[in-house]
Design a protein around this motif. Structure first.
Motif, PDB file in Angstrom:
ATOM      1  N   THR A 153      31.596  24.421  63.776  1.00 39.51           N
ATOM      2  CA  THR A 153      31.730  23.558  64.930  1.00 39.51           C
ATOM      3  C   THR A 153      33.142  22.982  65.012  1.00 39.51           C
ATOM      4  O   THR A 153      33.889  22.995  64.019  1.00 39.51           O
ATOM      5  CB  THR A 153      30.733  22.391  64.880  1.00 39.51           C
ATOM      6  OG1 THR A 153      30.991  21.614  63.697  1.00 39.51           O
ATOM      7  CG2 THR A 153      29.308  22.885  64.860  1.00 39.51           C
ATOM      8  N   ILE A 154      33.484  22.490  66.184  1.00 36.21           N
ATOM      9  CA  ILE A 154      34.772  21.828  66.386  1.00 36.21           C
ATOM     10  C   ILE A 154      34.564  20.679  67.349  1.00 36.21           C
ATOM     11  O   ILE A 154      33.875  20.810  68.361  1.00 36.21           O
ATOM     12  CB  ILE A 154      35.838  22.813  66.905  1.00 36.21           C
ATOM     13  CG1 ILE A 154      37.204  22.133  66.962  1.00 36.21           C
ATOM     14  CG2 ILE A 154      35.446  23.414  68.240  1.00 36.21           C
ATOM     15  CD1 ILE A 154      38.367  23.111  67.150  1.00 36.21           C
ATOM     16  N   THR A 155      35.137  19.523  67.005  1.00 33.27           N
ATOM     17  CA  THR A 155      35.015  18.362  67.863  1.00 33.27           C
ATOM     18  C   THR A 155      36.111  18.355  68.914  1.00 33.27           C
ATOM     19  O   THR A 155      37.050  19.164  68.877  1.00 33.27           O
ATOM     20  CB  THR A 155      35.112  17.073  67.037  1.00 33.27           C
ATOM     21  OG1 THR A 155      36.446  16.966  66.518  1.00 33.27           O
ATOM     22  CG2 THR A 155      34.106  17.076  65.902  1.00 33.27           C
ATOM     23  N   LEU A 156      36.010  17.409  69.843  1.00 38.32           N
ATOM     24  CA  LEU A 156      37.036  17.273  70.875  1.00 38.32           C
ATOM     25  C   LEU A 156      38.409  17.033  70.248  1.00 38.32           C
ATOM     26  O   LEU A 156      39.422  17.506  70.763  1.00 38.32           O
ATOM     27  CB  LEU A 156      36.667  16.130  71.812  1.00 38.32           C
ATOM     28  CG  LEU A 156      37.572  15.893  73.025  1.00 38.32           C
ATOM     29  CD1 LEU A 156      37.550  17.121  73.935  1.00 38.32           C
ATOM     30  CD2 LEU A 156      37.133  14.651  73.780  1.00 38.32           C
ATOM     31  N   GLY A 157      38.410  16.335  69.132  1.00 36.49           N
ATOM     32  CA  GLY A 157      39.662  16.032  68.457  1.00 36.49           C
ATOM     33  C   GLY A 157      40.170  17.149  67.557  1.00 36.49           C
ATOM     34  O   GLY A 157      41.255  17.037  66.984  1.00 36.49           O
ATOM     35  N   ILE A 205      37.872  28.231  63.422  1.00 33.79           N
ATOM     36  CA  ILE A 205      37.613  27.870  64.815  1.00 33.79           C
ATOM     37  C   ILE A 205      38.782  27.051  65.332  1.00 33.79           C
ATOM     38  O   ILE A 205      39.288  26.160  64.634  1.00 33.79           O
ATOM     39  CB  ILE A 205      36.312  27.057  64.945  1.00 33.79           C
ATOM     40  CG1 ILE A 205      35.113  27.909  64.497  1.00 33.79           C
ATOM     41  CG2 ILE A 205      36.105  26.582  66.374  1.00 33.79           C
ATOM     42  CD1 ILE A 205      33.803  27.137  64.434  1.00 33.79           C
ATOM     43  N   SER A 206      39.191  27.357  66.544  1.00 29.11           N
ATOM     44  CA  SER A 206      40.237  26.577  67.197  1.00 29.11           C
ATOM     45  C   SER A 206      39.851  26.372  68.652  1.00 29.11           C
ATOM     46  O   SER A 206      38.935  27.018  69.172  1.00 29.11           O
ATOM     47  CB  SER A 206      41.597  27.271  67.073  1.00 29.11           C
ATOM     48  OG  SER A 206      41.561  28.551  67.687  1.00 29.11           O
ATOM     49  N   ARG A 207      40.580  25.489  69.273  1.00 31.39           N
ATOM     50  CA  ARG A 207      40.218  25.095  70.629  1.00 31.39           C
ATOM     51  C   ARG A 207      41.490  24.845  71.416  1.00 31.39           C
ATOM     52  O   ARG A 207      42.350  24.079  70.965  1.00 31.39           O
ATOM     53  CB  ARG A 207      39.347  23.844  70.558  1.00 31.39           C
ATOM     54  CG  ARG A 207      38.788  23.311  71.830  1.00 31.39           C
ATOM     55  CD  ARG A 207      37.763  22.217  71.486  1.00 31.39           C
ATOM     56  NE  ARG A 207      37.268  21.552  72.681  1.00 31.39           N
ATOM     57  CZ  ARG A 207      36.289  20.648  72.684  1.00 31.39           C
ATOM     58  NH1 ARG A 207      35.713  20.309  71.553  1.00 31.39           N
ATOM     59  NH2 ARG A 207      35.904  20.085  73.790  1.00 31.39           N
TER      60      ARG A 207
END
Length: 114
Positions: free
Chosen positions: A50-54, A69-71
């Protein structure tokens, strides 16, 4: 409403790499957390990471050190970089967004085989 579209799956040899993308559209401003899940043949869907908004990430033990994971918030896209792939990584990979309502993509097939 949020729409999620995964891409980047395919056939890769053991030890190879793939990068999956999850493009979000719709009410993307409401997305908080995102994540990747997978469902292998004959098994239940399981969390990959998972990845958070931050940008804080968390991974399942079986992918630590191999997947990341990256965003890219500017492109409204989440990525799953998969390295050192194993046959047991074969599965349909899904992305998930939480607004906190839960949205799922349609999935993309990853097959690791020689």
């Amino acid at each position: 409403q949020v729409q999620l579209v995964e891409s980047g799956g395919g056939l890769v040899q053991p030890g190879g790499s793939l990068r999956l993308s999850c493009a979000a559209s719709g009410s993307i401003f409401s997305i908080k957390h995102m994540g990747w899940y997978r469902r292998a043949p004959g098994k239940e869907r399981e969390l990959v990471g998972t990845i958070t908004l931050g940008g804080t990430t968390n991974y399942a033990d079986f992918v630590k050190g191999r997947f990341s994971i990256s965003r890219d918030n500017a492109k409204n896209t989440m990525y799953l970089q998969m390295n050192s792939l194993k046959p047991e990584d074969t599965a349909v990979y899904y992305c998930k967004a939480i607004t906190p309502r839960v949205y799922w993509g349609q999935g993309t097939q990853v097959t690791v085989s020689s």
